[in-house]
Motif scaffolding. Structure first.
Motif, PDB file in Angstrom:
ATOM      1  N   VAL A 282       0.819  -1.202   0.000  1.00 17.64           N
ATOM      2  CA  VAL A 282       0.000   0.000   0.000  1.00 17.64           C
ATOM      3  C   VAL A 282       0.864   1.268   0.000  1.00 17.64           C
ATOM      4  O   VAL A 282       0.441   2.320  -0.501  1.00 17.64           O
ATOM      5  CB  VAL A 282      -0.978  -0.010   1.200  1.00 17.64           C
ATOM      6  N   ALA A 283       2.093   1.174   0.502  1.00 21.82           N
ATOM      7  CA  ALA A 283       3.005   2.326   0.430  1.00 21.82           C
ATOM      8  C   ALA A 283       3.355   2.625  -1.024  1.00 21.82           C
ATOM      9  O   ALA A 283       3.405   3.794  -1.441  1.00 21.82           O
ATOM     10  CB  ALA A 283       4.270   2.050   1.244  1.00 21.82           C
ATOM     11  N   GLN A 284       3.598   1.573  -1.803  1.00 24.26           N
ATOM     12  CA  GLN A 284       3.879   1.781  -3.230  1.00 24.26           C
ATOM     13  C   GLN A 284       2.669   2.408  -3.928  1.00 24.26           C
ATOM     14  O   GLN A 284       2.805   3.285  -4.781  1.00 24.26           O
ATOM     15  CB  GLN A 284       4.231   0.446  -3.898  1.00 24.26           C
ATOM     16  N   LYS A 285       1.486   1.926  -3.562  1.00 21.50           N
ATOM     17  CA  LYS A 285       0.263   2.464  -4.168  1.00 21.50           C
ATOM     18  C   LYS A 285       0.061   3.933  -3.809  1.00 21.50           C
ATOM     19  O   LYS A 285      -0.280   4.766  -4.667  1.00 21.50           O
ATOM     20  CB  LYS A 285      -0.942   1.632  -3.716  1.00 21.50           C
ATOM     21  N   LEU A 290      -0.411   9.681  -4.837  1.00 21.70           N
ATOM     22  CA  LEU A 290      -0.045  11.044  -4.455  1.00 21.70           C
ATOM     23  C   LEU A 290       0.791  11.732  -5.529  1.00 21.70           C
ATOM     24  O   LEU A 290       0.753  12.961  -5.660  1.00 21.70           O
ATOM     25  CB  LEU A 290       0.724  11.014  -3.130  1.00 21.70           C
ATOM     26  N   LEU A 291       1.521  10.944  -6.285  1.00 21.33           N
ATOM     27  CA  LEU A 291       2.357  11.510  -7.340  1.00 21.33           C
ATOM     28  C   LEU A 291       1.528  11.906  -8.566  1.00 21.33           C
ATOM     29  O   LEU A 291       1.856  12.886  -9.245  1.00 21.33           O
ATOM     30  CB  LEU A 291       3.434  10.494  -7.742  1.00 21.33           C
ATOM     31  N   THR A 292       0.442  11.177  -8.827  1.00 19.98           N
ATOM     32  CA  THR A 292      -0.268  11.347 -10.095  1.00 19.98           C
ATOM     33  C   THR A 292      -1.705  11.845  -9.979  1.00 19.98           C
ATOM     34  O   THR A 292      -2.287  12.266 -10.974  1.00 19.98           O
ATOM     35  CB  THR A 292      -0.283  10.006 -10.865  1.00 19.98           C
ATOM     36  N   GLN A 293      -2.300  11.778  -8.771  1.00 17.10           N
ATOM     37  CA  GLN A 293      -3.713  12.127  -8.626  1.00 17.10           C
ATOM     38  C   GLN A 293      -3.879  13.445  -7.869  1.00 17.10           C
ATOM     39  O   GLN A 293      -2.947  13.945  -7.247  1.00 17.10           O
ATOM     40  CB  GLN A 293      -4.463  11.012  -7.885  1.00 17.10           C
ATOM     41  N   ASP A 294      -5.101  13.986  -7.917  1.00 16.34           N
ATOM     42  CA  ASP A 294      -5.394  15.217  -7.196  1.00 16.34           C
ATOM     43  C   ASP A 294      -5.578  14.938  -5.702  1.00 16.34           C
ATOM     44  O   ASP A 294      -5.683  13.784  -5.281  1.00 16.34           O
ATOM     45  CB  ASP A 294      -6.655  15.878  -7.752  1.00 16.34           C
ATOM     46  N   ASN A 309      -2.741   2.180  12.619  1.00 17.68           N
ATOM     47  CA  ASN A 309      -1.622   1.255  12.846  1.00 17.68           C
ATOM     48  C   ASN A 309      -0.740   1.132  11.605  1.00 17.68           C
ATOM     49  O   ASN A 309       0.494   1.075  11.704  1.00 17.68           O
ATOM     50  CB  ASN A 309      -2.147  -0.123  13.256  1.00 17.68           C
ATOM     51  N   GLU A 310      -1.371   1.083  10.446  1.00 17.70           N
ATOM     52  CA  GLU A 310      -0.610   0.979   9.198  1.00 17.70           C
ATOM     53  C   GLU A 310       0.130   2.279   8.900  1.00 17.70           C
ATOM     54  O   GLU A 310       1.272   2.257   8.432  1.00 17.70           O
ATOM     55  CB  GLU A 310      -1.550   0.600   8.056  1.00 17.70           C
ATOM     56  N   ARG A 311      -0.506   3.407   9.217  1.00 15.04           N
ATOM     57  CA  ARG A 311       0.174   4.690   9.041  1.00 15.04           C
ATOM     58  C   ARG A 311       1.410   4.756   9.937  1.00 15.04           C
ATOM     59  O   ARG A 311       2.475   5.220   9.526  1.00 15.04           O
ATOM     60  CB  ARG A 311      -0.770   5.843   9.383  1.00 15.04           C
ATOM     61  N   ARG A 312       1.252   4.290  11.185  1.00 10.39           N
ATOM     62  CA  ARG A 312       2.376   4.289  12.119  1.00 10.39           C
ATOM     63  C   ARG A 312       3.505   3.392  11.619  1.00 10.39           C
ATOM     64  O   ARG A 312       4.678   3.730  11.717  1.00 10.39           O
ATOM     65  CB  ARG A 312       1.895   3.825  13.499  1.00 10.39           C
ATOM     66  N   TYR A 313       3.122   2.245  11.077  1.00  9.83           N
ATOM     67  CA  TYR A 313       4.145   1.324  10.555  1.00  9.83           C
ATOM     68  C   TYR A 313       4.906   1.975   9.400  1.00  9.83           C
ATOM     69  O   TYR A 313       6.140   1.942   9.362  1.00  9.83           O
ATOM     70  CB  TYR A 313       3.495   0.024  10.080  1.00  9.83           C
ATOM     71  N   ILE A 314       4.179   2.579   8.459  1.00  7.80           N
ATOM     72  CA  ILE A 314       4.826   3.205   7.312  1.00  7.80           C
ATOM     73  C   ILE A 314       5.732   4.357   7.756  1.00  7.80           C
ATOM     74  O   ILE A 314       6.831   4.537   7.235  1.00  7.80           O
ATOM     75  CB  ILE A 314       3.759   3.704   6.311  1.00  7.80           C
ATOM     76  N   SER A 315       5.292   5.129   8.748  1.00 10.26           N
ATOM     77  CA  SER A 315       6.098   6.265   9.216  1.00 10.26           C
ATOM     78  C   SER A 315       7.396   5.823   9.877  1.00 10.26           C
ATOM     79  O   SER A 315       8.399   6.544   9.835  1.00 10.26           O
ATOM     80  CB  SER A 315       5.283   7.118  10.188  1.00 10.26           C
ATOM     81  N   ALA A 325       6.568   7.185   0.330  1.00  8.61           N
ATOM     82  CA  ALA A 325       5.131   7.378   0.564  1.00  8.61           C
ATOM     83  C   ALA A 325       4.887   8.330   1.726  1.00  8.61           C
ATOM     84  O   ALA A 325       4.034   9.231   1.630  1.00  8.61           O
ATOM     85  CB  ALA A 325       4.472   6.021   0.837  1.00  8.61           C
ATOM     86  N   TYR A 326       5.636   8.162   2.809  1.00  4.71           N
ATOM     87  CA  TYR A 326       5.400   8.986   3.993  1.00  4.71           C
ATOM     88  C   TYR A 326       5.797  10.443   3.754  1.00  4.71           C
ATOM     89  O   TYR A 326       5.163  11.362   4.285  1.00  4.71           O
ATOM     90  CB  TYR A 326       6.164   8.431   5.194  1.00  4.71           C
TER      91      TYR A 326
END
Length: 388
Positions: A282-285, A290-294, A309-315, A325-326
């Motif tokens: 999901v980080a790749q997604k 974020l790079l290509t969409q509004d 929890n997933e946001r915390r993991y990615i950070s 991604a972060y």
């Protein structure tokens, strides 16, 4: 707290219980019979105990990875990296080199690649257990021999030497047993274990996926480009790891549409994935979105697919996909310059942990993220070394 975290804590608790019981009821009485000349000998006893514990850890870690190396050869694999407590021996070209690096395991990791098409990692996973059984047999024979000899008519120095060997034997077997218990436990823990690997690889299709993953990782570790990577429709942790290499290929070619389609297939099977694997996907997604969409599209996707929890993991994850991604999340959704710069500060460490074959493309993708942040938040001067 996820299931694997709970199971990991239970296994650690069991290991501690084993250590305490052996210490109280076996090592303690042996230490009580041990005497040194010169009055109070508690310091000497503690010193020998610590020495044996450290030696026991080192010896058992070496035995585990030697077991993996021998098992790999027996199973039809080659090994290209052997890590013991962070000391990594790795193959670069035709030469072996040494460095300090992280590893996926409790005490070490041996990375392998298939040599034969019908290679199966069964003996690779079982050989450390066989090595431990051999260790137990040898040390317990020594223990019993010296226990019978201690009762004989020997001098104090001989009794002391035999008691020290017995204490060393018990500590080595105990430490080895604790590590083996963790390593052979047949469930997902906080690192990849041989027991969990054996459980997953009981299915032939998973063996094929495992071998493909090992083949690709070996090529990337040796900085080789592969043009024949497989894409798997059956989604699990192994196949996701493989499919992510194809995602990298699409990202390298700026083919965001095909990368997104493949990522969406994996994200749709979230229930089949570990937290680490899902967050990598999901980080790749999120990077692509974020790079290509509004803003509104990105915010809607973020809210639907990433919880706290997933946001915390990615950070906190020290990998380039998570950092990219972060950095974009922090600048475009959270509007936090501090967090964006925190992500930027971790790039050098993350690149050191990146497989050599991925470094160049990761540097390109990171530059795209940096440019995007500079575009949407020019007042931050994110490209500057120092904060304005």
């Amino acid at each position: 707290m996820k299931r694997e975290d709970v199971i990991s804590l239970l296994v650690y608790a069991l290991m501690i219980v084993v250590a305490v019981m052996i210490g109280l009821y076996v090592v303690g009485p042996l230490m009580g019979n041990l005497t040194f000349t010169g009055g109070d000998d508690r310091g000497q006893k503690i010193g020998f105990a610590l020495l044996f514990v450290i030696a026991g850890i080192i010896v058992n870690v070496v035995l585990i990875e030697l077991g993996h190396m021998v098992g790999a050869k027996v199973s039809g694999y080659k090994y290209f990296s052997v890590n013991m407590l962070g000391l990594c021996f790795y193959k670069k070209g035709n030469k072996w080199k040494v460095k300090f690096s992280n590893f996926d395991g409790l005490t070490g990791e041996t990375r392998i690649a298939p040599v034969n098409e019908d290679a199966s990692p069964r003996w690779y996973s079982l050989m450390p257990l066989i090595f431990y059984v051999a260790e137990v047999v040898i040390l317990m024979v020594l223990f019993n021999v010296f226990t019978s000899q201690i009762a004989g008519d020997y001098g104090p120095a001989s009794h002391r030497a035999m008691l020290l060997v017995n204490i060393m034997s018990i500590l080595f077997v105990t430490i080895g047993g604790m590590l083996t218990l963790y390593n052979i436990f047949p469930a997902k823990l906080d690192t990849t274990t041989d027991g969990y690997r054996l459980t997953l690889l009981s299915k032939k299709e998973n063996v094929k996926a495992f071998n493909e993953l090992m083949r690709i990782e070996c090529a990337y570790a040796e900085n080789q480009e592969l043009a024949d990577m497989k894409v798997f429709d059956e989604i699990n942790n192994f196949t996701c790891s493989i499919n992510l290499y194809t995602v990298y290929k699409h990202l390298k070619n700026k083919n965001y549409q095909d990368a997104s389609v493949l990522l969406d297939k994996m994200i749709a099977e979230k229930a089949k994935l570990s937290r680490e694997t899902y967050c990598s996907v999901v980080a790749q997604k999120m990077f692509i979105v974020l790079l290509t969409q509004d803003y509104q599209t990105a915010k809607t996707y973020y809210d639907a697919h990433i919880d706290q929890n997933e946001r915390r993991y990615i950070s906190n994850d020290l990998s380039m996909p998570s950092i990219r991604a972060y950095m974009l999340i922090s600048s475009m959704l959270d509007i936090s310059e501090h967090e964006a710069r925190y992500a930027k500060s971790r790039v050098k460490k993350a690149l050191k942990r990146t497989l050599p074959g991925r470094v160049a493309v990761e540097e390109e993708l990171y530059q795209l993220a940096l440019d995007k942040v500079n575009q949407v938040r020019p007042e931050w001067h994110i490209k500057d070394t120092e904060v304005k």
